[in-house]
Design a protein around this motif. Structure first.
Motif, PDB file in Angstrom:
ATOM      1  N   ALA A 119     -50.050  19.688  50.820  1.00 36.39           N
ATOM      2  CA  ALA A 119     -50.398  18.781  49.708  1.00 36.39           C
ATOM      3  C   ALA A 119     -51.833  19.335  48.889  1.00 36.39           C
ATOM      4  O   ALA A 119     -52.021  19.173  47.680  1.00 36.39           O
ATOM      5  CB  ALA A 119     -50.632  17.440  49.934  1.00 36.39           C
ATOM      6  N   GLU A 120     -52.993  19.529  49.956  1.00 34.34           N
ATOM      7  CA  GLU A 120     -54.197  19.994  49.243  1.00 34.34           C
ATOM      8  C   GLU A 120     -54.250  21.223  48.391  1.00 34.34           C
ATOM      9  O   GLU A 120     -54.647  21.034  47.367  1.00 34.34           O
ATOM     10  CB  GLU A 120     -55.070  20.232  50.616  1.00 34.34           C
ATOM     11  CG  GLU A 120     -56.601  20.485  50.110  1.00 34.34           C
ATOM     12  CD  GLU A 120     -57.587  20.814  51.330  1.00 34.34           C
ATOM     13  OE1 GLU A 120     -58.584  21.032  50.895  1.00 34.34           O
ATOM     14  OE2 GLU A 120     -57.142  20.330  52.346  1.00 34.34           O
ATOM     15  N   ALA A 157     -51.410  22.446  46.980  1.00 31.54           N
ATOM     16  CA  ALA A 157     -50.467  22.284  45.899  1.00 31.54           C
ATOM     17  C   ALA A 157     -51.464  21.621  44.668  1.00 31.54           C
ATOM     18  O   ALA A 157     -51.205  22.024  43.440  1.00 31.54           O
ATOM     19  CB  ALA A 157     -49.543  21.498  46.240  1.00 31.54           C
ATOM     20  N   GLN A 158     -52.160  20.467  45.060  1.00 32.21           N
ATOM     21  CA  GLN A 158     -53.021  19.857  44.114  1.00 32.21           C
ATOM     22  C   GLN A 158     -54.040  20.773  43.308  1.00 32.21           C
ATOM     23  O   GLN A 158     -54.177  20.815  42.297  1.00 32.21           O
ATOM     24  CB  GLN A 158     -53.566  18.563  44.706  1.00 32.21           C
ATOM     25  CG  GLN A 158     -52.655  17.378  45.347  1.00 32.21           C
ATOM     26  CD  GLN A 158     -53.385  16.482  46.183  1.00 32.21           C
ATOM     27  OE1 GLN A 158     -54.275  16.588  46.408  1.00 32.21           O
ATOM     28  NE2 GLN A 158     -52.286  15.719  46.639  1.00 32.21           N
ATOM     29  N   TYR A 167     -44.367  19.385  46.156  1.00 34.28           N
ATOM     30  CA  TYR A 167     -45.203  19.490  47.425  1.00 34.28           C
ATOM     31  C   TYR A 167     -44.856  18.331  48.451  1.00 34.28           C
ATOM     32  O   TYR A 167     -44.407  17.139  48.140  1.00 34.28           O
ATOM     33  CB  TYR A 167     -46.738  19.685  47.439  1.00 34.28           C
ATOM     34  CG  TYR A 167     -47.236  18.971  46.631  1.00 34.28           C
ATOM     35  CD1 TYR A 167     -48.008  17.787  47.599  1.00 34.28           C
ATOM     36  CD2 TYR A 167     -47.340  18.507  45.217  1.00 34.28           C
ATOM     37  CE1 TYR A 167     -48.703  16.603  46.933  1.00 34.28           C
ATOM     38  CE2 TYR A 167     -48.124  17.474  44.737  1.00 34.28           C
ATOM     39  CZ  TYR A 167     -48.706  16.536  45.621  1.00 34.28           C
ATOM     40  OH  TYR A 167     -49.413  15.342  45.029  1.00 34.28           O
ATOM     41  N   ARG A 168     -44.863  18.295  49.559  1.00 38.01           N
ATOM     42  CA  ARG A 168     -44.759  17.417  50.693  1.00 38.01           C
ATOM     43  C   ARG A 168     -46.130  16.297  50.692  1.00 38.01           C
ATOM     44  O   ARG A 168     -47.277  16.728  50.796  1.00 38.01           O
ATOM     45  CB  ARG A 168     -44.931  18.100  52.134  1.00 38.01           C
ATOM     46  CG  ARG A 168     -43.756  18.921  52.271  1.00 38.01           C
ATOM     47  CD  ARG A 168     -43.799  19.697  53.642  1.00 38.01           C
ATOM     48  NE  ARG A 168     -43.178  20.947  53.601  1.00 38.01           N
ATOM     49  CZ  ARG A 168     -43.146  21.875  54.694  1.00 38.01           C
ATOM     50  NH1 ARG A 168     -43.633  21.383  55.982  1.00 38.01           N
ATOM     51  NH2 ARG A 168     -42.173  22.728  54.788  1.00 38.01           N
ATOM     52  N   ALA A 169     -45.787  15.053  50.369  1.00 36.33           N
ATOM     53  CA  ALA A 169     -46.730  14.158  50.115  1.00 36.33           C
ATOM     54  C   ALA A 169     -47.570  14.008  51.498  1.00 36.33           C
ATOM     55  O   ALA A 169     -48.719  13.659  51.154  1.00 36.33           O
ATOM     56  CB  ALA A 169     -46.241  12.725  49.668  1.00 36.33           C
ATOM     57  N   GLN A 170     -46.971  14.176  52.572  1.00 35.24           N
ATOM     58  CA  GLN A 170     -47.543  13.903  53.748  1.00 35.24           C
ATOM     59  C   GLN A 170     -48.456  15.094  54.284  1.00 35.24           C
ATOM     60  O   GLN A 170     -47.802  16.181  54.350  1.00 35.24           O
ATOM     61  CB  GLN A 170     -46.635  13.462  55.005  1.00 35.24           C
ATOM     62  CG  GLN A 170     -46.008  12.329  55.063  1.00 35.24           C
ATOM     63  CD  GLN A 170     -44.790  12.287  54.092  1.00 35.24           C
ATOM     64  OE1 GLN A 170     -44.443  13.610  53.502  1.00 35.24           O
ATOM     65  NE2 GLN A 170     -44.046  11.538  53.834  1.00 35.24           N
ATOM     66  N   GLU A 171     -49.695  14.995  54.203  1.00 36.17           N
ATOM     67  CA  GLU A 171     -50.486  16.228  54.631  1.00 36.17           C
ATOM     68  C   GLU A 171     -50.347  16.370  56.185  1.00 36.17           C
ATOM     69  O   GLU A 171     -50.107  15.346  56.946  1.00 36.17           O
ATOM     70  CB  GLU A 171     -52.020  15.832  54.344  1.00 36.17           C
ATOM     71  CG  GLU A 171     -53.109  17.064  54.659  1.00 36.17           C
ATOM     72  CD  GLU A 171     -53.028  18.093  53.674  1.00 36.17           C
ATOM     73  OE1 GLU A 171     -52.088  19.108  54.110  1.00 36.17           O
ATOM     74  OE2 GLU A 171     -53.010  18.162  52.398  1.00 36.17           O
ATOM     75  N   LEU A 197     -47.744  17.527  38.973  1.00 37.60           N
ATOM     76  CA  LEU A 197     -47.752  17.467  40.156  1.00 37.60           C
ATOM     77  C   LEU A 197     -46.848  16.360  40.774  1.00 37.60           C
ATOM     78  O   LEU A 197     -46.885  15.139  40.198  1.00 37.60           O
ATOM     79  CB  LEU A 197     -49.295  17.000  40.688  1.00 37.60           C
ATOM     80  CG  LEU A 197     -50.304  18.124  40.692  1.00 37.60           C
ATOM     81  CD1 LEU A 197     -51.806  17.448  40.978  1.00 37.60           C
ATOM     82  CD2 LEU A 197     -49.860  19.337  41.390  1.00 37.60           C
ATOM     83  N   PRO A 204     -45.588  14.790  44.356  1.00 41.59           N
ATOM     84  CA  PRO A 204     -45.214  14.673  45.680  1.00 41.59           C
ATOM     85  C   PRO A 204     -44.159  14.082  46.200  1.00 41.59           C
ATOM     86  O   PRO A 204     -43.349  13.276  45.484  1.00 41.59           O
ATOM     87  CB  PRO A 204     -46.379  13.718  45.959  1.00 41.59           C
ATOM     88  CG  PRO A 204     -46.827  12.724  44.543  1.00 41.59           C
ATOM     89  CD  PRO A 204     -46.339  13.745  43.512  1.00 41.59           C
ATOM     90  N   ASP A 231     -41.866  12.666  49.294  1.00 41.78           N
ATOM     91  CA  ASP A 231     -41.868  12.134  50.706  1.00 41.78           C
ATOM     92  C   ASP A 231     -40.591  12.729  51.527  1.00 41.78           C
ATOM     93  O   ASP A 231     -39.540  12.757  51.025  1.00 41.78           O
ATOM     94  CB  ASP A 231     -41.303  10.477  50.511  1.00 41.78           C
ATOM     95  CG  ASP A 231     -42.793   9.736  50.215  1.00 41.78           C
ATOM     96  OD1 ASP A 231     -43.741  10.149  50.342  1.00 41.78           O
ATOM     97  OD2 ASP A 231     -42.422   8.737  49.471  1.00 41.78           O
TER      98      ASP A 231
END
Length: 320
Positions: free
Chosen positions: A40-41, A43-44, A60-64, A168, A170, A172
């Motif tokens: 996530a970091e 991707a953002q 991208y995967r919401a869960q870091e 963006l 995210p 789940d």
């Protein structure tokens, strides 16, 4: 309009040239979305840059912390995004990892797969360069979501900013299949000061004629450093243990397409030339005037590489 999902798998450092190449390759065939596997970091952080390159949505995967380096998890995430959020073709880099995911993903999507593609077209077909780049063909496969792997260096990256691009998104996601193992630690390969081989604008390559391992360090590498070039080698050099396998160019190694390729002590076997003959300018040095590599060279020097390379290095350094 067709949707193409470009897989961004750059886990270390900033967004690389290879990712920009994939986006540029996909753009002629439709709207481009990105599926980022790096977390996530990143991707953002990359959203704006991906938008400048022409990406509409960034999934991208919401869960870091879910990027566990297992291809089976990456495969599930890509399939999840394509199936639920962005149904369309998938574009990956033509690497060992990309090829592994491509085949299994195509099976899950019920679609065909084309590998080592050099161009994509609006009708969903793809251009491939085969038989050692001697023949160019156009191929197509069936299914709603064809999968393509694109040869590194085949397409020039370019800017294509659009209003509203880089959104963006995210997602789940929880992996459904345990990989059977856990990554406890990860030590990335140490990168040197030279450019990455597959992305280098200048490549200095050596073959069996360079001789012992020490000669690569004392003769070949100084020329590469004077030119700001990457170093490449042939398969027989790797088989002899004179240079690491990650620097091999050819059918079973990396494919390069630099602006300038300099080859020393290389005979010109198809195993090697298939991986470099799309270079802009090819310069070769060999003491055998009948060496096959002279047939594809723009400039050939018949001479002893141990005389030519040090003299060339000295001349280049004197002009810097």
């Amino acid at each position: 309009m067709s949707i193409l999902n470009v897989i961004i798998d750059q886990r270390e450092g900033d967004l690389d040239v290879a990712s920009a190449e994939l986006i540029a390759a996909a753009r002629p065939a439709g709207e481009v979305n990105a599926i980022v596997l790096a977390g996530a970091e990143k991707a953002q952080a990359w959203g704006a840059r991906l938008g400048e390159l022409g990406v509409q949505k960034v999934f991208y995967r919401a869960q870091e912390g879910t990027e566990d380096l297992f291809e089976v998890t990456d495969l599930q995430f890509i399939h999840h995004v394509v199936y639920h959020y962005s149904q369309g073709s998938v574009v990956l880099a033509h690497t060992a990892e990309g090829g592994d995911i491509a085949g299994r993903l195509a099976a899950r999507l019920g679609s065909g797969v084309l590998t080592d593609v050099v161009a994509l077209r609006a009708d969903g077909s793809a251009q491939q360069s085969i038989f050692g780049d001697k023949v160019t063909i156009t191929a197509a496969v069936g299914g709603a979501c064809p999968v393509y792997t694109v040869r590194p260096g085949a397409v020039e990256p370019e800017e294509n900013p659009q209003a509203g691009a880089g959104e963006l998104c995210p997602v789940d996601f929880v992996a459904q299949e345990a990989p059977g193992a856990r990554v406890l630690s990860f030590t990335p390969a140490v990168k040197g000061d030279r450019p990455e081989l597959s992305q280098a604008k200048v490549v200095v390559a050596g073959g069996r004629g360079v001789g012992e391992e020490e000669n690569f360090h004392s003769v070949l590498e100084p020329l590469a450093d004077a030119l700001g070039a990457a170093v490449g080698v042939t398969r027989d050099v790797v088989d002899l243990g004179h240079y690491p396998a990650q620097f091999q160019i050819g059918q079973t190694g990396a494919t390069v397409s630099p602006d300038l390729y300099i080859g020393a002590g290389i005979s010109g076997a198809i195993q090697h030339t298939s991986g470099m003959q799309t270079a802009g300018t090819i310069v070769v040095i060999n003491n055998d005037e009948d060496a096959p590599i002279f047939q594809i060279a723009d400039l050939g020097v018949v001479g002893d590489l141990f005389d030519v390379l040090p003299a060339l290095t000295k001349e280049i350094e004197s002009r810097r």
